[in-house]
Design a protein around this motif. Structure first.
Motif, PDB file in Angstrom:
ATOM      1  N   PRO A   1     -20.130 -12.040  -8.026  1.00  0.00           N
ATOM      2  CA  PRO A   1     -19.195 -11.978  -6.557  1.00  0.00           C
ATOM      3  C   PRO A   1     -17.933 -11.080  -6.827  1.00  0.00           C
ATOM      4  CG  PRO A   1     -18.811 -14.039  -7.608  1.00  0.00           C
ATOM      5  CD  PRO A   1     -19.983 -13.544  -8.480  1.00  0.00           C
TER       6      PRO A   1
ATOM      7  N   ILE B   1     -15.412 -14.215  -3.387  1.00  0.00           N
ATOM      8  CA  ILE B   1     -16.650 -14.882  -3.618  1.00  0.00           C
ATOM      9  C   ILE B   1     -17.416 -15.621  -2.263  1.00  0.00           C
ATOM     10  CG2 ILE B   1     -15.499 -17.123  -3.930  1.00  0.00           C
ATOM     11  CD1 ILE B   1     -17.771 -17.780  -6.296  1.00  0.00           C
TER      12      ILE B   1
ATOM     13  N   THR C   1     -15.548 -17.471 -13.115  1.00  0.00           N
ATOM     14  CA  THR C   1     -14.498 -17.368 -12.182  1.00  0.00           C
ATOM     15  C   THR C   1     -13.134 -18.061 -12.133  1.00  0.00           C
ATOM     16  OG1 THR C   1     -15.190 -19.347 -10.694  1.00  0.00           O
ATOM     17  CG2 THR C   1     -16.478 -17.249 -10.317  1.00  0.00           C
TER      18      THR C   1
ATOM     19  N   ASP D   1     -11.357 -18.228  -6.323  1.00  0.00           N
ATOM     20  CA  ASP D   1     -12.850 -18.029  -6.409  1.00  0.00           C
ATOM     21  C   ASP D   1     -13.144 -19.514  -7.030  1.00  0.00           C
ATOM     22  OD1 ASP D   1     -12.961 -15.611  -5.265  1.00  0.00           O
ATOM     23  OD2 ASP D   1     -13.358 -14.511  -7.265  1.00  0.00           O
TER      24      ASP D   1
END
Length: 402
Positions: free
Chosen positions: A204, A209, A230, A234
């Motif tokens: 992402p 995301i 992440t 996110d």
């Protein structure tokens, strides 16, 4: 003409004034440039700023360095590499700083490292995690404080290799840090476990995301374990959506940074349990140097330290130690002094290796749980960076020729 009585009175008055004013180091302040993503990533950078402010106050209260106080000119780069370089130019040309420190995002750190190389000014990259900054794009003027993705991935891979899981999927932000973290983990885990299969990857965009789609895509690959890279907003979205859709049920997650209070504490009792994480158990670390730091931080800010606080504190202590060792504020002298510099930090002694200018600061690895409504690491241990970094001979080979 001043008579003797007037002169004695004047001297006495000056002495009284001097006694009333706290002792200050003689000479002009040593000017240091600093910048970070204060508005874009406040969860990490505001504790980081508190950390270096605490260290700065301690240093100046003790008389400063070389008999001079330290003054920091701080700026907000907004998380943009171009903005960071513009501000670095201003710090150097207008503010006449002796060195620059800071940066959180890896792409910002790389931009500042290149600036340092071009201008031949020391840059202490306090937080960027990409190992590119120390190795393939390393230069003589850039020194990295935090353990990078290689060290943190090595600690996670060591734990992940003990699991029965063979089918792994990864999720990481699609920029320098994410790519560096995934590359290191895949190589290190595959070396320990040649039977591991990499069955899926999700990339992402940083801080954009689509958590539902990402979780669904990972689930379709049917992994036995997941490596998560992440962080920030996110991470929060990924955890919430993953729990909602049952992604983590029956699966182990290894999460770089997942135990850092800066990023995980906003989830409070929503934090996932059982994840293998790197992080910072500030609440349970009782070494003398950490207790001293933690209590001083609490007293000064009426708050608990995050990992950013430790990094900011250690960065400012690094600067003072380097200038003291150099005996000068000249950039070349400070640069030379930083190579091989050893100093104490809240996590124990660290050394900036001469070969790659990477510090030996380590990190903690353990399992995540929830206690009293907050995320906590359990069964944790500290890994000294010196034990996980490539040897200095190997690291030197990865750097461009000077």
């Amino acid at each position: 003409m001043i008579d003797r009585r007037t002169f004695v009175t004047a001297v006495a008055a000056m002495a009284a004034i001097a006694a009333a004013v706290p002792a200050r180091a003689a000479g002009e302040p040593i000017r240091i440039g600093e910048m970070n993503s204060y508005t874009r990533l406040p969860a990490f950078t505001l504790p980081y700023r508190s950390g270096w402010e605490l260290a700065l106050e301690e240093i100046n209260a003790a008389g400063g360095v070389l008999g001079r106080q330290i003054e920091v000119i701080s700026k907000d780069d907004g998380g943009e590499p171009g903005t960071a370089v513009t501000m670095a130019n201003d710090l150097l040309a207008r503010e006449k700083v002796s060195l620059i420190f800071g940066a959180l995002l890896s792409n910002v750190g790389l931009a500042l490292a290149d600036f340092a190389k071009q201008k031949q000014i020391p840059f202490i990259a306090a937080e960027p995690l990409t190992d590119t900054i120390a190795w393939s794009q390393g230069n003589a003027y850039t020194f990295r404080l935090r353990p990078g993705t290689y060290v943190q991935a090595a600690m996670l891979a060591e734990e992940a290799a003990k699991l029965p899981a063979r089918r792994w999927a990864v999720v990481a932000p699609n920029y320098e840090y994410g790519k560096s973290a995934v590359e290191a983990f895949k190589a290190l885990l595959s070396a320990r476990r040649p039977d591991v299969e990499w069955v899926g990857e999700q990339w992402p965009a940083l801080f954009k995301i689509d958590a539902g789609a990402t979780v669904q895509a990972l689930a379709r690959t049917n992994p036995e374990a997941i490596y998560n890279v992440t962080f920030g907003a996110d991470l929060i979205k990924f955890v919430r959506e993953g729990k909602l859709r049952g992604l983590f049920e029956g699966r182990t997650v290894a999460s770089i940074l997942g135990g850092e209070p800066d990023w995980i504490d906003p989830l409070k009792d929503e934090a996932p349990e059982g994840w293998i994480v790197t992080g910072y158990p500030w609440y349970a670390l009782e070494t003398p140097e950490h207790v001293t730091f933690r209590e001083a931080y609490r007293k000064r800010f009426n708050d608990y330290p995050r990992l950013g606080s430790v990094v900011g504190y250690a960065a400012m202590k690094t600067i003072a130690a380097a200038i003291a060792k150099a005996g000068s504020t000249e950039p070349k002298a400070i640069t030379a002094a930083l190579r091989g510099l050893t100093l104490e930090s809240p996590l124990g002694p660290i050394t900036y290796r001469a070969a790659d200018q990477q510090s030996t600061m380590g990190t903690f690895v353990g399992r995540l749980t929830v206690k009293d409504g907050m995320p906590r690491m359990v069964d944790w241990r500290y890994g000294d960076g010196a034990k996980y970094l490539p040897s200095e001979v190997e690291a030197a080979k990865m750097r461009p020729a000077e």
